[in-house]
Design an enzyme around this catalytic site. Structure first.
Site, PDB file in Angstrom:
ATOM      1  N   ARG A 116       0.807  -1.238   0.000  1.00 42.04           N
ATOM      2  CA  ARG A 116       0.000   0.000   0.000  1.00 42.04           C
ATOM      3  C   ARG A 116       0.834   1.279   0.000  1.00 42.04           C
ATOM      4  NH1 ARG A 116      -3.482  -2.875   3.493  1.00 42.04           N
ATOM      5  NH2 ARG A 116      -5.205  -3.695   2.288  1.00 42.04           N
ATOM      6  N   LYS A 129       2.990  11.474 -11.449  1.00 41.08           N
ATOM      7  CA  LYS A 129       2.166  10.560 -12.246  1.00 41.08           C
ATOM      8  C   LYS A 129       2.979   9.299 -12.470  1.00 41.08           C
ATOM      9  CE  LYS A 129      -0.869  13.470 -15.032  1.00 41.08           C
ATOM     10  NZ  LYS A 129      -1.196  13.925 -16.401  1.00 41.08           N
ATOM     11  N   GLU A 133      10.132  18.528 -25.024  1.00 39.87           N
ATOM     12  CA  GLU A 133       9.318  18.850 -23.832  1.00 39.87           C
ATOM     13  C   GLU A 133       9.763  20.192 -23.233  1.00 39.87           C
ATOM     14  OE1 GLU A 133       6.671  17.165 -22.942  1.00 39.87           O
ATOM     15  OE2 GLU A 133       6.932  15.088 -23.592  1.00 39.87           O
ATOM     16  N   LYS A 161       7.040  23.236 -14.394  1.00 37.26           N
ATOM     17  CA  LYS A 161       6.139  22.099 -14.183  1.00 37.26           C
ATOM     18  C   LYS A 161       5.695  22.038 -12.719  1.00 37.26           C
ATOM     19  CE  LYS A 161       5.004  17.319 -14.741  1.00 37.26           C
ATOM     20  NZ  LYS A 161       5.173  16.027 -15.389  1.00 37.26           N
ATOM     21  N   GLU A 206      -4.870  16.889 -11.613  1.00 41.89           N
ATOM     22  CA  GLU A 206      -5.495  17.231 -12.901  1.00 41.89           C
ATOM     23  C   GLU A 206      -7.009  17.328 -12.765  1.00 41.89           C
ATOM     24  OE1 GLU A 206      -3.194  15.454 -16.059  1.00 41.89           O
ATOM     25  OE2 GLU A 206      -4.887  15.648 -17.412  1.00 41.89           O
ATOM     26  N   ARG A 232      -3.554  21.402 -15.015  1.00 40.41           N
ATOM     27  CA  ARG A 232      -2.458  20.472 -15.314  1.00 40.41           C
ATOM     28  C   ARG A 232      -2.550  19.946 -16.751  1.00 40.41           C
ATOM     29  NH1 ARG A 232       0.534  15.967 -11.471  1.00 40.41           N
ATOM     30  NH2 ARG A 232       1.905  15.219 -13.114  1.00 40.41           N
ATOM     31  N   ASN A 267      -0.243  18.812 -21.412  1.00 38.49           N
ATOM     32  CA  ASN A 267      -0.464  17.862 -22.509  1.00 38.49           C
ATOM     33  C   ASN A 267      -0.540  18.544 -23.867  1.00 38.49           C
ATOM     34  OD1 ASN A 267      -0.437  15.408 -21.150  1.00 38.49           O
ATOM     35  ND2 ASN A 267      -2.488  15.805 -20.353  1.00 38.49           N
ATOM     36  N   HIS A 296      -0.001  16.692 -27.089  1.00 37.50           N
ATOM     37  CA  HIS A 296      -0.013  15.265 -26.760  1.00 37.50           C
ATOM     38  C   HIS A 296      -1.207  14.511 -27.340  1.00 37.50           C
ATOM     39  CE1 HIS A 296       3.286  16.392 -24.225  1.00 37.50           C
ATOM     40  NE2 HIS A 296       3.407  15.204 -23.701  1.00 37.50           N
ATOM     41  N   HIS A 305       0.034  11.262 -28.949  1.00 37.05           N
ATOM     42  CA  HIS A 305      -0.353   9.910 -28.521  1.00 37.05           C
ATOM     43  C   HIS A 305      -0.992   9.154 -29.681  1.00 37.05           C
ATOM     44  CE1 HIS A 305      -0.431  11.180 -24.012  1.00 37.05           C
ATOM     45  NE2 HIS A 305       0.751  10.743 -24.381  1.00 37.05           N
ATOM     46  N   HIS A 330       8.877   9.383 -27.834  1.00 35.66           N
ATOM     47  CA  HIS A 330       7.755  10.194 -27.345  1.00 35.66           C
ATOM     48  C   HIS A 330       7.976  11.685 -27.638  1.00 35.66           C
ATOM     49  CE1 HIS A 330       4.457  11.492 -24.841  1.00 35.66           C
ATOM     50  NE2 HIS A 330       5.278  12.231 -24.118  1.00 35.66           N
TER      51      HIS A 330
HETATM   52  P1  NAD Z   1      13.081   5.644 -21.569  1.00 37.07           P
HETATM   53  O1  NAD Z   1      12.946   5.494 -20.128  1.00 37.07           O
HETATM   54  O2  NAD Z   1      12.662   4.502 -22.434  1.00 37.07           O
HETATM   55  O3  NAD Z   1      14.600   6.004 -21.890  1.00 37.07           O
HETATM   56  C1  NAD Z   1      15.008   6.156 -23.224  1.00 37.07           C
HETATM   57  C2  NAD Z   1      16.221   5.276 -23.536  1.00 37.07           C
HETATM   58  O4  NAD Z   1      17.385   5.863 -22.971  1.00 37.07           O
HETATM   59  C3  NAD Z   1      16.144   3.860 -22.969  1.00 37.07           C
HETATM   60  O5  NAD Z   1      16.720   2.979 -23.891  1.00 37.07           O
HETATM   61  C4  NAD Z   1      17.007   3.950 -21.719  1.00 37.07           C
HETATM   62  O6  NAD Z   1      17.549   2.705 -21.389  1.00 37.07           O
HETATM   63  C5  NAD Z   1      18.075   4.894 -22.173  1.00 37.07           C
HETATM   64  N1  NAD Z   1      18.761   5.671 -21.147  1.00 37.07           N
HETATM   65  C6  NAD Z   1      18.214   6.292 -20.069  1.00 37.07           C
HETATM   66  N2  NAD Z   1      19.120   7.054 -19.461  1.00 37.07           N
HETATM   67  C7  NAD Z   1      20.270   6.899 -20.127  1.00 37.07           C
HETATM   68  C8  NAD Z   1      21.568   7.431 -19.988  1.00 37.07           C
HETATM   69  N3  NAD Z   1      21.849   8.347 -19.064  1.00 37.07           N
HETATM   70  N4  NAD Z   1      22.527   7.015 -20.843  1.00 37.07           N
HETATM   71  C9  NAD Z   1      22.237   6.136 -21.829  1.00 37.07           C
HETATM   72  N5  NAD Z   1      21.030   5.623 -22.050  1.00 37.07           N
HETATM   73  C10 NAD Z   1      20.058   6.006 -21.201  1.00 37.07           C
HETATM   74  O7  NAD Z   1      12.292   6.903 -22.142  1.00 37.07           O
HETATM   75  P2  NAD Z   1      12.082   8.407 -21.678  1.00 37.07           P
HETATM   76  O8  NAD Z   1      12.059   9.186 -22.915  1.00 37.07           O
HETATM   77  O9  NAD Z   1      13.000   8.801 -20.588  1.00 37.07           O
HETATM   78  O10 NAD Z   1      10.615   8.357 -21.036  1.00 37.07           O
HETATM   79  C11 NAD Z   1       9.500   8.014 -21.812  1.00 37.07           C
HETATM   80  C12 NAD Z   1       8.423   7.510 -20.892  1.00 37.07           C
HETATM   81  O11 NAD Z   1       8.094   8.536 -19.965  1.00 37.07           O
HETATM   82  C13 NAD Z   1       7.143   7.127 -21.594  1.00 37.07           C
HETATM   83  O12 NAD Z   1       6.679   5.911 -21.100  1.00 37.07           O
HETATM   84  C14 NAD Z   1       6.172   8.250 -21.218  1.00 37.07           C
HETATM   85  O13 NAD Z   1       4.829   7.816 -21.174  1.00 37.07           O
HETATM   86  C15 NAD Z   1       6.674   8.604 -19.849  1.00 37.07           C
HETATM   87  N6  NAD Z   1       6.319   9.966 -19.418  1.00 37.07           N
HETATM   88  C16 NAD Z   1       5.761  10.089 -18.186  1.00 37.07           C
HETATM   89  C17 NAD Z   1       5.437  11.344 -17.708  1.00 37.07           C
HETATM   90  C18 NAD Z   1       4.881  11.494 -16.321  1.00 37.07           C
HETATM   91  O14 NAD Z   1       4.449  12.601 -15.958  1.00 37.07           O
HETATM   92  N7  NAD Z   1       4.902  10.460 -15.509  1.00 37.07           N
HETATM   93  C19 NAD Z   1       5.694  12.494 -18.483  1.00 37.07           C
HETATM   94  C20 NAD Z   1       6.283  12.323 -19.731  1.00 37.07           C
HETATM   95  C21 NAD Z   1       6.598  11.042 -20.187  1.00 37.07           C
HETATM   96  N1  GLY Z   2       3.273  14.945 -18.402  1.00 38.52           N
HETATM   97  C1  GLY Z   2       1.993  15.447 -18.044  1.00 38.52           C
HETATM   98  C2  GLY Z   2       1.795  15.602 -16.586  1.00 38.52           C
HETATM   99  O1  GLY Z   2       2.683  15.351 -15.805  1.00 38.52           O
HETATM  100  O2  GLY Z   2       0.731  15.969 -16.163  1.00 38.52           O
END
Ligand code: NAD
Ligand code: GLY
Length: 366
Positions: A125, A147, A189, A231, A241, A246, A250, A253, A257, A270
């Protein structure tokens, strides 16, 4: 001698936390955690690309602060943000004896952070959780705001929670190993924050695009800390949100998406899809008379200079529209879009004529 870290506070009452942005800070992860939680055990969740050297450095830092450390390594890629992988991590944590005194430390990009945060939110939990983002996208976006979640096979980010970290530790040195394409995706971003919230920041990005692409440490640190501040301000005012505020995060997005879903995850990163999505959103806003062509052209030029894609790929329009209808911003069956009115300001707009959206898709956002 490293500069002292920059601190950004996210004020959320009892759930408030700091984002610490510095250089060479992974080895101090132990002190960072100890200052925030009396924990004796840490579970680091990371992926195979980040394990060595970054997660290993965090592990060494935690061990030197007296914590017992277990490292769980997932496969890199969006496919790992899934219920089966979360289940595997829950099982492993049970075997390792993780309990409410344990802290989960996510070391990696947004995939690792979202997944590890979800596991932390749900195991026993809820366990304390620290984000150590290592992609630019995670530093400026996914590690901030709480999130967390996983994808269902046909719906991205569909199962999750709001679960704030107790701290976010950003070591910009980790970007040294990040591939250029991933860095550029994160810059999309960063541009988004300028467009939606801060025209002065947008102008700063126009002046400093090359420095950012060349990974100038001071420029990157400013871009990261300012994005986190922007942010954080939004999250402070609408953590869950609920008011629509918030949702401005997006911007681009809804299109992005749909591009990702239609092309298959993995074709575009992304941030690349967000770049095209922002171009589409600006075109839609222009057709609605909300912005002029100068707005669209400045945004397009900056994204192109940052090496980001700006043209919609050949996508079947009906598939795009179907994917958009599954967007979380759809309300009572109506598509809603975050649209600009000027640089630094956007609004959530409903009741948009589908024929206008079609015309943007048909023109390939050009
Ligand atoms: P990711 O985590 O897949 O990382 C991208 C690539 O870079 C991967 O292959 C990873 O292994 C590699 N990598 C990471 N750090 C590295 C480093 N320092 N050196 C070498 N390689 C490295 O992708 P991302 O772009 O970081 O994140 C995308 C994800 O984030 C998506 O799932 C998206 O939905 C999510 N997201 C979430 C939020 C939120 O508010 N929670 C906001 C935006 C995106
Ligand atoms: N990436 C959108 C949010 O954090 O709300």
């Amino acid at each position: 001698m490293n500069e002292p870290p920059t601190l950004v506070r996210v004020a959320l009452g009892r759930a408030s936390y700091d984002i610490e942005i510095g250089s060479g800070s992974l080895s101090r992860a132990g002190d960072f955690v100890a200052a925030r939680r009396k924990a004796s055990h840490a579970v680091i969740i990371t992926d195979e690309h980040v394990h060595s050297p970054h997660a290993e450095r965090v592990a060494a830092g935690l061990i030197s602060a007296g914590l017992t450390v277990d490292l769980l390594v997932i496969e890199p890629g969006e496919e790992s943000k899934s219920v089966p992988v979360a289940n595997h991590l829950w099982q492993k944590m049970l075997e390792l004896g993780a309990d409410r005194k344990s802290v989960v430390v996510a070391v990696g990009g947004g995939v690792t952070g979202d997944l590890a945060g979800f596991v932390a939110a749900t195991f026993a939990r809820g366990l304390a959780f620290v984000q150590v983002p290592t992609t630019l996208l995670a530093m400026v976006d996914s590690a901030v705001g709480g999130k967390v979640g996983v994808n269902l096979p046909s719906a991205k980010n569909m199962v999750g929670a709001f679960w704030q970290p107790i701290g976010v530790l950003i070591d910009t040195d980790t970007l040294a190993t990040l591939p250029d394409r991933e860095l550029r995706a994160g810059l999309a971003e960063v541009v988004k924050y300028g467009v939606i919230l801060d025209n002065v920041f947008f102008e700063w990005l126009e002046r400093n695009a090359e420095l950012l692409l060349n990974r100038d440490p001071a420029a990157l640190r400013y871009a990261i800390s300012h994005s986190c501040r922007l942010k954080g301000d939004v999250v402070e005012r609408d953590e869950r949100e609920e008011t629509g505020l918030r949702a401005v995060l997006n911007y681009g997005h809804t299109f992005a998406h749909a591009i990702e879903a239609t092309m298959g995850y993995g074709e575009f990163l992304h941030g690349e899809a967000v770049s095209i999505g922002m171009i589409c959103a600006a075109q839609l806003a222009q057709r609605l008379g909300r912005v002029d062509s100068d707005f669209s052209s400045r945004q397009q030029k900056l994204l192109a200079r940052l090496g980001l894609p700006t043209a919609l790929p050949g996508i079947v329009e009906s598939e795009m529209l179907a994917a958009m209808s599954r967007d979380k911003k759809v309300e009572f069956g109506q598509l809603r879009f975050v649209l600009p009115t000027r640089l630094g300001h956007v609004e959530l707009v409903g009741r948009i004529d589908q024929s206008l959206v079609r015309s943007v898709l048909q023109d390939g956002a050009a």
